[in-house]
Design an enzyme around this catalytic site. Structure first.
Site, PDB file in Angstrom:
ATOM      1  N   ARG A  24       0.852  -1.189   0.000  1.00 26.19           N
ATOM      2  CA  ARG A  24       0.000   0.000   0.000  1.00 26.19           C
ATOM      3  C   ARG A  24       0.883   1.232   0.000  1.00 26.19           C
ATOM      4  NH1 ARG A  24      -5.365  -0.886   1.194  1.00 26.19           N
ATOM      5  NH2 ARG A  24      -5.918  -2.889   2.148  1.00 26.19           N
ATOM      6  N   ARG A  39      -3.133  -0.027   9.209  1.00 26.34           N
ATOM      7  CA  ARG A  39      -2.800   0.316   7.821  1.00 26.34           C
ATOM      8  C   ARG A  39      -1.282   0.385   7.697  1.00 26.34           C
ATOM      9  NH1 ARG A  39      -5.757   2.086   3.708  1.00 26.34           N
ATOM     10  NH2 ARG A  39      -7.551   2.386   5.079  1.00 26.34           N
ATOM     11  N   GLU A 111     -12.375  -2.943   8.758  1.00 25.90           N
ATOM     12  CA  GLU A 111     -12.480  -3.986   7.741  1.00 25.90           C
ATOM     13  C   GLU A 111     -11.366  -5.022   7.890  1.00 25.90           C
ATOM     14  OE1 GLU A 111     -12.159  -4.562   2.891  1.00 25.90           O
ATOM     15  OE2 GLU A 111     -12.503  -2.552   3.702  1.00 25.90           O
ATOM     16  N   ARG A 164      -4.495  -7.138  10.490  1.00 25.03           N
ATOM     17  CA  ARG A 164      -5.770  -6.703  11.067  1.00 25.03           C
ATOM     18  C   ARG A 164      -6.394  -7.789  11.941  1.00 25.03           C
ATOM     19  NH1 ARG A 164      -8.612  -2.722   6.556  1.00 25.03           N
ATOM     20  NH2 ARG A 164      -6.799  -1.350   6.335  1.00 25.03           N
TER      21      ARG A 164
END
Length: 215
Positions: A24, A39, A111, A164
């Site tokens: 990312r 993230r 999420e 996550r």
């Protein structure tokens, strides 16, 4: 892998599972969300992928969703499944489920997984088709050997986005005392065989293994 492939009808649905690394470039640009493991620039995840006949993709989407919910139910943290509205779909997706876990550190849902049914969008770009047993297209027109074969449908979903899942497990399993200090951690017993360390977390905290960590 499947570009220019013509499947036999009996070969479908074709199910695949793969482990890969995602990157990312935007990590670090979204304020508080960029802190910690939620993230990150690079992470490992398990991906679920399927190629189906045109009439099978809706059923396959539910099958993938059931696999995902079975995994997260076994991990014991609170989660919810969202049937996403059209404005939240990517350009390739016809329908999408998002799965979110409750993350106390964020004070919000985050999420952890998704499932997308792309119909024949990707198959048309990659020219992935299949040959029905009766050699007819989905509309009933007779298909020739060179053209007219129906395009397959493709689906993809996330089996496990590792960082996550770690966030959801640690934040929901943490046990605090009145001073809000961590004194223990409850983890699902299904993970115990993969745990390489001992059951102590420093001098004051221990891991408790339970079948239902959030019960």
């Amino acid at each position: 892998m499947f570009a220019e492939r013509v499947f036999k009808e009996k070969e479908l649905p074709c199910r695949l599972v793969g482990v890969g690394h995602a990157f990312r470039s935007e990590a670090g640009s979204r304020g508080a969300e960029a802190r910690g493991l939620y993230r990150v620039h690079q992470f490992t995840k398990v991906e679920l992928f399927a190629v189906t006949e045109q009439e099978q993709s809706s059923t396959m989407m539910e099958e993938i969703r059931r696999i995902q919910t079975e995994i997260f139910t076994g991990l014991g943290f609170p989660f919810r499944v969202l049937d996403m509205p059209t404005e939240e779909l990517g350009h390739a997706a016809y329908r999408k489920y998002d799965i979110e876990a409750w993350m106390p550190g964020r004070g919000d849902w985050g999420e952890i997984s998704s499932t997308s049914n792309c119909l024949d969008f990707q198959a048309r770009r990659l020219h992935i088709r299949y040959r029905p047993v009766n050699c007819s297209s989905a509309s009933g027109a007779v298909a020739s050997k060179s053209k007219g074969l129906p395009f397959a449908h493709t689906l993809n979903g996330t089996g496990a986005a590792i960082p996550r899942l770690i966030v959801a497990l640690l934040e929901n399993g943490a046990q605090l005392n009145e001073a809000e200090q961590v004194v223990g951690l409850v983890l699902p017993s299904v993970l115990r065989r993969f745990w390489l360390a001992g059951d102590t977390l420093g001098p004051y905290a221990r891991i408790t293994w339970a079948d239902s960590p959030t019960a």
